[in-house]
Every structure is written in C-alpha cells, then in structure tokens.
Design an enzyme around this catalytic site. Structure first.
Site, PDB file in Angstrom:
ATOM      1  N   HIS A 104      41.706  42.815  42.923  1.00  0.00           N
ATOM      2  CA  HIS A 104      42.559  41.648  42.687  1.00  0.00           C
ATOM      3  C   HIS A 104      41.826  40.367  43.077  1.00  0.00           C
ATOM      4  O   HIS A 104      41.815  39.384  42.331  1.00  0.00           O
ATOM      5  CB  HIS A 104      43.849  41.814  43.498  1.00  0.00           C
ATOM      6  CG  HIS A 104      44.889  40.787  43.205  1.00  0.00           C
ATOM      7  ND1 HIS A 104      46.016  40.631  43.984  1.00  0.00           N
ATOM      8  CD2 HIS A 104      44.996  39.846  42.232  1.00  0.00           C
ATOM      9  CE1 HIS A 104      46.758  39.669  43.507  1.00  0.00           C
ATOM     10  NE2 HIS A 104      46.165  39.170  42.436  1.00  0.00           N
ATOM     11  N   GLU A 107      39.115  39.747  40.598  1.00  0.00           N
ATOM     12  CA  GLU A 107      39.668  39.176  39.360  1.00  0.00           C
ATOM     13  C   GLU A 107      39.768  37.660  39.471  1.00  0.00           C
ATOM     14  O   GLU A 107      39.431  36.924  38.544  1.00  0.00           O
ATOM     15  CB  GLU A 107      41.037  39.793  39.088  1.00  0.00           C
ATOM     16  CG  GLU A 107      41.814  39.145  37.957  1.00  0.00           C
ATOM     17  CD  GLU A 107      43.287  38.974  38.284  1.00  0.00           C
ATOM     18  OE1 GLU A 107      43.794  37.844  38.145  1.00  0.00           O
ATOM     19  OE2 GLU A 107      43.927  39.957  38.679  1.00  0.00           O
ATOM     20  N   HIS A 108      40.226  37.176  40.623  1.00  0.00           N
ATOM     21  CA  HIS A 108      40.320  35.734  40.847  1.00  0.00           C
ATOM     22  C   HIS A 108      38.939  35.089  40.933  1.00  0.00           C
ATOM     23  O   HIS A 108      38.696  34.024  40.362  1.00  0.00           O
ATOM     24  CB  HIS A 108      41.073  35.450  42.148  1.00  0.00           C
ATOM     25  CG  HIS A 108      42.556  35.600  42.053  1.00  0.00           C
ATOM     26  ND1 HIS A 108      43.424  34.589  42.363  1.00  0.00           N
ATOM     27  CD2 HIS A 108      43.331  36.648  41.699  1.00  0.00           C
ATOM     28  CE1 HIS A 108      44.680  34.989  42.199  1.00  0.00           C
ATOM     29  NE2 HIS A 108      44.644  36.257  41.810  1.00  0.00           N
ATOM     30  N   GLU A 205      49.647  35.194  47.973  1.00  0.00           N
ATOM     31  CA  GLU A 205      50.330  35.803  46.834  1.00  0.00           C
ATOM     32  C   GLU A 205      50.927  37.143  47.228  1.00  0.00           C
ATOM     33  O   GLU A 205      52.092  37.440  46.932  1.00  0.00           O
ATOM     34  CB  GLU A 205      49.353  36.009  45.673  1.00  0.00           C
ATOM     35  CG  GLU A 205      49.982  36.726  44.490  1.00  0.00           C
ATOM     36  CD  GLU A 205      48.988  37.139  43.423  1.00  0.00           C
ATOM     37  OE1 GLU A 205      49.392  37.867  42.503  1.00  0.00           O
ATOM     38  OE2 GLU A 205      47.812  36.738  43.507  1.00  0.00           O
TER      39      GLU A 205
END
Length: 1017
Positions: A104, A107-108, A205
């Site tokens: 994750h 991905e950012h 998040e």
C-alpha cells in the site's frame, strides 16, 4: 487507495460481470475496433510480443487478444471494443508477509516521481493536465493495480507514459516514503523542542479505516480464515505495524514484485493494439525474464472448525446498547481459477443471501435477533480460494450461539428442500439484465472483475465467456436437479474449514489503542539522542522545503484547454404530454434495456414529516403492495426488473434561491420485453402500499439505522460538509435533514422505538401525498424501436394511477433563510477527523458559477493537497463548488482546528494573486474533465429531468468556463470566501478535542440530547 472486501449481502458483484447468449443481445456497437485485431492468429509476432489467442466475446461486443512479451514473459490482454472511453492498467501480484502495509505504501510512493518525470507527485499533477475519465491506483489483498481511462487518444498516450515510468522506473526517494508511509517528526517544525509524533498519509488513512468496526471485522475474518500466507496479514497496513517498515524493505519489495515478469497488462477500447504494444515494448526493453516467486499457495485445510472473538469500540449510535455483537460463520471454498465452479458458487451465494425470499434473509434478518447481515455476508472471490460468509450485525451477547444454530439449521433445510426454480430463474434474469445494462467506465470495471482470477494464472478470457458457462449450468441442473443442494452440503455442511467469528464492544477499546500508540511512540523516542532529534528535525524541514518547492513541470505531458471541444455533448430529449403530466423521452442505444424515472413532489407535506422521507424511500419498494406481501413483491422485482428504488430528492432551482424542488425519485430498469411487468409493479406500489406488517417494517428500520451509523466512519467528510452548509441556504438546510448527521440521529431514535405504529402513520401520510398521479412526472430512456411502445405503456400506466389530474409545481416558492455562521463538533470514537467549512455561493446560471468551479479545482490541486495531505498527513482534502454553496473538506485527517487555518490560508493564497495563467488553465482542464465524462445511455437527459438544466444552459456554462481568467478567480475567492466578511459554517467529526470549547462559539455534540436538539433545530 486500499480495497477492502465490503459487505455483499446481495452477492451481485460477480453476477454483474456475467454475460448472456449473444443471439438475444440488441447490438449497439460497431465492429471497427474488433476488425483491426481479428486478422491476428496464434503465433503471430507483434512489436516484441507473441499472440497466444484471439477469441470472440460476442456477449459484450469484444474481440479478446492474449499476448506474451517475448523478452520478459509479461502477459497482455487486449479487449477490442468500439468504445471511445479507452482503459489501460498494469497489475502486479503483491504478496506481503507482514502487516506493515508495504504494498500500500509502495503504491503511494511509486507515484511520487520517476526517471522520466522526476517531479514531486507526477500522478497527482497529471490530474490537472489530462482529460482522464478515471485515474487511480488500487491495493487489494494480493495485487496492486495502476489503471486509467480516457476518451482522448493523445491523453491516453500521455498517461500511459507516466504510468509505465512510475511503475517500472520510480525514484522511490526516502523523503517520499516518509511523507506517504510514516515518519517521526516534531509536532511543530518551527519548534525543534516540540513533541515528536507519528506522521504519514497511509498511517493516518489506515487509522481511519480501522476506526470503522465493520472494516476491522472484515479484515479479521480474512486473516483468521486464511492465516498461513499473505491473507493472514493486513495488506493495507495495520497502524500498529506500519511504523516497523523500513525504507530498505520498501525498495526490496519493489525490486521483487514490480517486474514485467510479474506484470499483467490490460488495454480496452477502440484505440489500436499495435501502438499500445509498441510503446510498452520500448519501456520493457531493459528487462529480462525472471521467476518472481510470488505465487500464493493454497491454504492448508483445517481438520476441524475454529472460533475467535475480537473487540471493537462501542457504537454511540447503536439503537440498543446491549445489542452490539457481530457474529458470522465463514467458509473457505474452491479456487477462483476454476471459472465454472466459481460461477456455480457465486450463484449459490446469491440464492442463499440475496433478496427477501432467500433462506438466510428469512432465517436471520427477519428473525429480529439483529439489525442486518454481518458486513462480510455473501460470496467473495477476491482471494485465491473463494469465501462464503453469513452472519448478523447488532446481536445481543446471549443470542450469539442462537445465530450460529440458525445458520446450521438453515443449511440443513436448504440441503433437504433445495431452491425454488423461480429463484434460479431470477438469478439468471439478473445476469442477463446486468450484462446488458451499461454503467459508467465499462473498461475499468472489466479490468477489476478479471484481476483476481488472472492474478492467480486463471483464464481471463474464459471468465468473460459466461454464455457458455450459463448454458453448461442449465444443462447440469437438468441432469442433476439436486446439483445446488449437493454444493451446499459440500461447501457449508461437510466443510471443516469453517471459522465462527464474533466481535463485541469494549468500552476501553479506543483508550487501549491510544495507549498502544503512545507506548510504541515512547519506545522509539526514548532511543533517540539529541543528535537523532536534530536529524529528524532537519529531515522534516527538508521535506517541508521540498513540499513548498515550485517545480518545473515542463517534463510532464499535457493536454491544453484549446484542444477541447467548444461544444457540449448534447442530450436530445422530447416532451410527450400525458394530460396533466408529461413524459420526457430520450432515445438511446440502451442495448435492449428500458430505463424509467419518476419524480414525485413533496409540496404540501408538513415540515415535521420531512425527516421521515428517507425512511419512506427505503421501505416503499420493500413492503407489501396491491394485496401481495413483500416476499411476492421482492420476487417479482428479481424476475422482471433490475430492482425498484426510491430516494429523496432535494434540488435548488438553477437561478432562483427561493425555489426548491423537494420530492422522491423512483427509478428502475428492465429488459424491453418486461416493461409492462415493471409498470404493473409500480402501479401496485403507488396505488396500494401496505404498511401493516409491523415486523417487516421493524426489520427495515433496523437495517437502515445500522447502515447509516456505519457510514459515518467512511463518509465523515460528506456529513461534515452537510452540517457546515446547513445554516447557509434552504437547500442545504433540507439536505442536512434528509442526508446529514441529523438523519443518522433520526433513524437511531426510530430504531429505538418499541412500538412503530406512530411511524406507520407518518409513512402513510407521506404516501398519501407523494403516491399520486398529480405529483408524478416521468422520464424514459429506450432504444428507438421500443420508444413508442414505452410511451404508450406509460400513458396507460398514468391512467391507472390514483389521484387528481392536476400537476404540482416542480420548483415551488419557499421561504429563504438568512445565512448564519455556526460551528459544530460531533464527538465520535474515531482515530482521525473529518473537517469542513462552507460558504454561501451562487446558482448554476450565475456568471460566477464558472470561476468558482475553477477556483475549487485550483485550490484542491495546487494548495490543499500540499498543505493537508503532503504536510498534514490527511488521506484526502479538497474544495467543492455546488449550486449555492462552496465547501472545503478534509478526510481522515490527524488535524482538526488546524485544518480550518489551512482553509483560510488557501483563500488568502488564491485572493492575493499567487496564480499564473498556467495554473488557471490547468484548473479549467480539471473542471472540463468532470463535465466531459461519458454518460451511460440510460442516464442521458437526467440533468434536464431532475435539475431543469437545458443543453443551452450547459453550453452557456461551458462558454463561461473557457473565458475564466486568473483575475476572475482572485475576485471570487475574496468576494465569497472571506470569513471576516461572509457568513460560514464549520463542522468537525472526530475524537474528543479539548481545544474546542462551547464558550468559544462551538456547539459540541456529545450526548443524545444535544444531537436531538441539533436534529430538530
């Protein structure tokens, strides 16, 4: 963005990907794009690729080509279809073995700069330089996807270049990792002695994700059912583990997983395959084939079932504080790569849980033991082996074992009795209708639907060929009428790989979580010497300097505003008078589906009944009618329609602030041959709804209240914006009542009632007003060949409805309210905040509506993203201009009142002239990007029908957008958004905040009495 498996009680997600017999499909696509690839054959060489298969998928007008990249082994699937909204995606199998959230965070981070595009966050900056109809990146349990869609060929090429370089040649700078993932940093960078805290976008998040108890439950269910490999960890990242991830581990994960040999490319649409392959091959030329060794093994099967109990924070909005247990039974099923078996299992999941006549709905939801299905209920195929789960939400502690017993008894009953043939026919009807129905962005949704199967070496083309699968299923069912009963026995009765998961509230949950974070932070800080703290401060200043740096973006490709069409895409409609009413018609290539919308008017309804309109909308198509019970109504909807829906409607007039449309929108669609059946159902619902079944009504009330309460943690920014705007104009005031936090509280109070007879009276009063031909106006979208029959049928339908033949005004005059400033803090058990501020603005036809739209896009992309997300660590932020109101918001934000300061600094930044011509042109492009997204055939003409905005008005607004200047933007920023001169509203949803005090003008909603006062005020 992380993908979490959501509640699937309807079990229709997979079914919507299914297709039907091509002989029954009304063609609405040409063959040009498909003809380009039909000449290819297996073994052909094409730009470094070898063609493996060419196969027709006539059900969805696609010619599919499967290829392999010769040098790297990368797979490529091209779906040729005459659709100008082209899609690209590259997907990697990503298999983390811990809960640090490495896929994750990666991905950012890969989107924060690459070799060809070494600017900060080229991905986000391309939003302002593109006409993409979709841009994002997605992290699932075991894959990461980078997809986009665009209708412009040059834009498609531009985006592909950025995406390819980001995926395969990212810079992955340590400062980007610190910004997007996590870091230690002084709370106040201007004060080196201020406390060191955790910061980071993904960190916050995921704190927000797990503030939602349902997300917590679904994640735990997956981890416990498949514990031995990658599904046993949190791919998105557990905040308690994210801070263990190192920069080196991030880079190593990229090197292992982001290789062409581990990539699957997908292209869709009418652009030539040759150019796609030529470009991709040039990007992959420096790589050689490797064995990535990231396959997911099958889960070792259990010899006996398992159970587990977990805790969650109490729900302050629960209707019954003593009924907050969640319980479900989860089963591991077959491999999803067996396409036929997966289809049968998905049909089984639908039959077992979908709709009011399904066995588990009858046994569990209708029992009254809980409020709704558990969030993981349904069939799921996002993991290598599929999962079926069923359970209940909001159960009393003493009823947990009773729920499990009912599940077992229901399984036994289904094995013994089987399924009614009518229900099986209903499933197959839903498959046919679901495929013919054309939603938005078909290519992207097709990519998502194929991702999991293809990720595990399944056959994506076979997954699209559902006509033959359906035919096989029908044949197998004829040969063996007990096929489905045998599957139930195999998967749910004899299956020892079964997990019973319960979750209950712990009043100390949030405090424990906070103490864990404090302890983890203290442990890290204790190990820091003075020199370490100086390094942290220096790095923080370096990151801030980088975030503030005005970059040269000339390396990024871009479309120009002058490249865009000056003319709107018209949506031609016709008005057919039907006596007192009218029928709006819009002939479209709807693929043999007819779409009907009916708008009813609430004019004359006493104001005290208005908070009950959303409940009325929820229940009106789910109760009995016309002398039939709700079970019959439900079954008829499944057999003949795509569902009958109702929703509150609150729309301000496009010009006048004293005219307001309040009503209910009834919508439905069906196959052309079933139009009369659909109208017959609406006739019974409108002429004779039956609210007398109090048990049914109580069930629907509990479900609605539960769904609204759980939406707060995921959609808190929407509730914050609604509350902040509520005192500014009459539209927003009504929207707060119908859709805001006030409505959540209203439903909680209703769900707490032991006797709902008073509610029946209110619902019947609403029905008496809105279910009347004098209130209805209609809109139908259909193929040209079906339109005359549709209009004729609707005229007969209107004649059969009750009521007087006198049309109510669509936008009646209402009493305006005087905008007044207000501040409200809703204290909720979240780990993060949702912050909003709203100002009165202008209507759609006002000359300043266009510059305010440009301003909102400019602020979102040029200021708020940097200050609130990059610096502040919130997951999201933005500015939004809507008719009558301009709003700022932040999403999953570690800050609260500090974000309000950012909003006003943003206004000052825009109003004082720090804008260039290029900034404004890019913002215009962003506005046009939203305006020019493709509208599905079934939805065209709805802007006119609902908002009374004509094509001429849309064209005038487009003309004004082209003419907006930087001076216009500065002017409207100062004129409408200066809090010293303009009334404004503020709302924060989040944890207790001692800096927010009632004696400083805040309304702090902490008790039911305060919430009730707000709801009634």
């Amino acid at each position: 963005m992380q993908i979490l498996r959501r509640a699937n009680a309807a079990s229709t997600k997979l079914l919507k990907a299914f297709t039907w017999s091509p002989s029954r499909v009304v063609r609405c696509f040409t063959e040009e794009a498909r003809d380009r690839v039909r000449a290819l054959k297996p073994g052909d060489k094409l730009h470094g690729y070898t063609v493996k298969r060419v196969e027709e998928v006539p059900d969805i007008f696609i010619t599919a080509v499967m290829l392999t990249h010769d040098k790297t082994g990368a797979e490529h699937l091209h779906a040729a279809r005459d659709d100008e909204n082209n899609t690209f995606s590259v997907t990697f199998r990503t298999t983390p073995m811990d809960s640090t959230g490495v896929p994750h965070i990666l991905e950012h981070t890969v989107l924060c700069g690459s070799e060809k595009f070494p600017v900060r966050d080229p991905f986000f900056k391309m939003l302002s330089r593109s006409m993409a109809t979709f841009m994002n990146a997605l992290t699932a349990y075991d894959w990461t996807m980078y997809p986009f869609s665009s209708q412009n060929e040059q834009d498609f090429k531009n985006l592909m270049s950025v995406y390819m370089d980001a995926a395969f040649c990212p810079l992955i700078r340590e400062l980007d990792f610190c910004q997007e993932g996590w870091r230690l940093e002084q709370a106040d960078l201007t004060d080196p002695s201020s406390p060191v805290i955790f910061k980071g976008v993904v960190y916050n998040e995921m704190k927000g994700v797990f503030s939602n108890s349902q997300s917590l439950y679904m994640q735990e269910a997956l981890n416990e059912l498949l514990p031995s490999h990658t599904y046993g960890v949190v791919s998105g990242g557990d905040p308690a583990h994210i801070t263990s991830l190192t920069y080196k581990q991030l880079r190593d994960f990229h090197a292992k997983h982001y290789h062409p040999s581990n990539a699957r490319f997908f292209t869709y649409g009418n652009l030539p395959l040759d150019s796609h392959l030529e470009f991709i091959d040039s990007s992959l030329s420096k790589f050689s084939e490797i064995e990535p060794s990231v396959r997911v093994p099958l889960e070792p099967r259990w010899k006996k079932p398992r159970s587990k109990h977990i805790s969650c924070p109490p729900d302050p909005l629960a209707a019954d504080p003593d009924k907050q247990q969640t319980v479900s039974v989860n089963f591991l099923m077959s491999e999803i790569t067996d396409v036929y078996e997966n289809f049968v299992a998905s049909v089984l999941g639908y039959l077992l849980t979908n709709g009011e006549t399904s066995p588990f709905y009858q046994a569990l939801v209708e029992s009254g033991i809980g409020s709704d299905y558990s969030p993981n209920t349904g069939f799921h195929s996002e993991t290598k082996e599929a999962i079926f789960a069923v359970g209940l939400l909001n159960v009393g502690e003493g009823d947990v074992n009773r729920v499990v017993k009912i599940i077992d008894e229901t399984v036994d009953k289904v094995i013994h009795e089987g399924f009614d043939k009518t229900r099986i026919n209903a499933v197959l009807h839903q498959i046919e209708l679901g495929q013919r129905h054309q939603g938005g962005n078909f290519g992207f949704h097709l990519a998502i639907s194929l991702a999991s199967t293809w990720n595990h070496e399944g056959d994506p083309i076979q997954s699209m060929q559902v006509a033959s699968i359906v035919d096989r299923f029908r044949d197998d069912l004829k040969k063996n009428p007990k096929l489905l009963q045998e599957k139930v026995k195999h998967y749910l009765k004899d299956n020892q790989h079964r997990l019973t998961l319960t979750m209950g509230p712990d009043s100390d949950f949030e405090a424990k979580r906070a103490r864990e974070e404090e302890k983890r932070l203290a442990g890290m800080v204790e190990r820091l010497g003075d020199q370490d703290k100086q390094k942290i401060h220096k790095r923080g200043l370096e990151l801030e300097e980088k975030q503030n740096l005005k970059e040269d973006l000339s390396c990024l490709p871009s479309l120009k505003v002058e490249d865009l069409s000056k003319v709107i895409k018209a949506e031609p409609i016709e008005m057919n008078h039907a006596g007192w009413s009218f029928i709006q018609t819009c002939e479209q290539p709807t693929n043999g589906v007819t779409y009907l919308r009916q708008a009813s008017n609430l004019e004359g309804l006493p104001e005290e009944f208005m908070p009950y309109v959303p409940l009325f909308s929820e229940v009106i198509t789910s109760i009995g009618a016309g002398g039939h019970d709700y079970l019959w109504i439900s079954q008829q909807q499944e057999l003949y329609t795509g569902g009958l829906r109702a929703s509150p409607l609150c729309v301000g007039h496009h010009t006048s602030s004293s005219r307001l449309q309040r009503g209910i929108l009834f919508s439905s669609h069906c196959l052309e041959k079933n139009f009369k059946h659909m109208l017959d159902l609406w006739t019974q619902i409108i002429n004779s709804p039956d609210f007398s079944d109090l048990n049914r009504l109580s069930t629907l009330i509990k479900m609605t209240a539960s769904s609204l309460a759980s939406s707060l943690a995921d959609s808190g920014h929407q509730y914050a914006m609604s509350s902040s705007a509520a005192g500014l104009d009459v539209v927003s005031q009504n929207n707060e009542i119908l859709f805001g936090y006030s409505q959540v509280h209203t439903m909680k109070k209703i769900a707490e009632m032991d006797d709902v007879s008073e509610i029946v009276y209110k619902l019947q009063t609403i029905a008496d007003l809105v279910l009347d031909k004098s209130c209805l106006r209609l809109a139908v979208n259909a193929t040209p060949s079906a339109m005359d029959r549709s209009v004729s049928g609707l005229k007969t339908y209107l004649g059969n409805l009750k009521g007087e033949a006198e049309m109510s005004p669509v936008f009646p005059e209402v009493e305006e309210i005087k905008a007044a400033s207000h501040k409200t803090h809703y204290q909720l058990p979240f780990s993060v905040n949702f912050v909003a501020q709203s100002f009165p603005a202008v209507k759609y036809t006002h000359k300043d509506y266009a510059p305010l739209n440009v301003l909102a896009t400019l602020m979102s992309r040029k200021f708020l993203h940097r200050e609130i997300r990059e610096k502040g660590g919130a997951y999201g932020s933005g500015a939004l201009n809507s008719p009558g109101v301009f709003s700022f918001f932040s999403y999953r934000d570690p800050q609260s009142v500090g974000t309000l300061d950012v909003f006003q600094r943003c206004v000052q930044w825009a109003a004082t002239g720090e804008l260039s011509v290029e900034d404004v042109e890019e913002a215009k492009l962003g506005v046009f990007q939203k305006h020019d997204k493709p509208v599905p055939p079934g939805s065209r003409g709805q802007t006119r029908f609902i908002h009374d905005i004509s094509d001429d008005m849309r064209q005038a607004n487009r003309d004004r957008l082209f003419n907006v200047t930087e001076e216009d933007v500065r002017r409207v920023a100062d004129l409408y958004l200066n809090e010293e001169k303009c009334p404004h509203g503020v709302a924060i949803l989040g944890p207790t905040n001692l800096s927010i005090k009632e004696d400083e003008g805040w309304t702090v909603v902490t008790t039911e009495e305060a919430a009730e006062e707000k709801a009634q005020g």
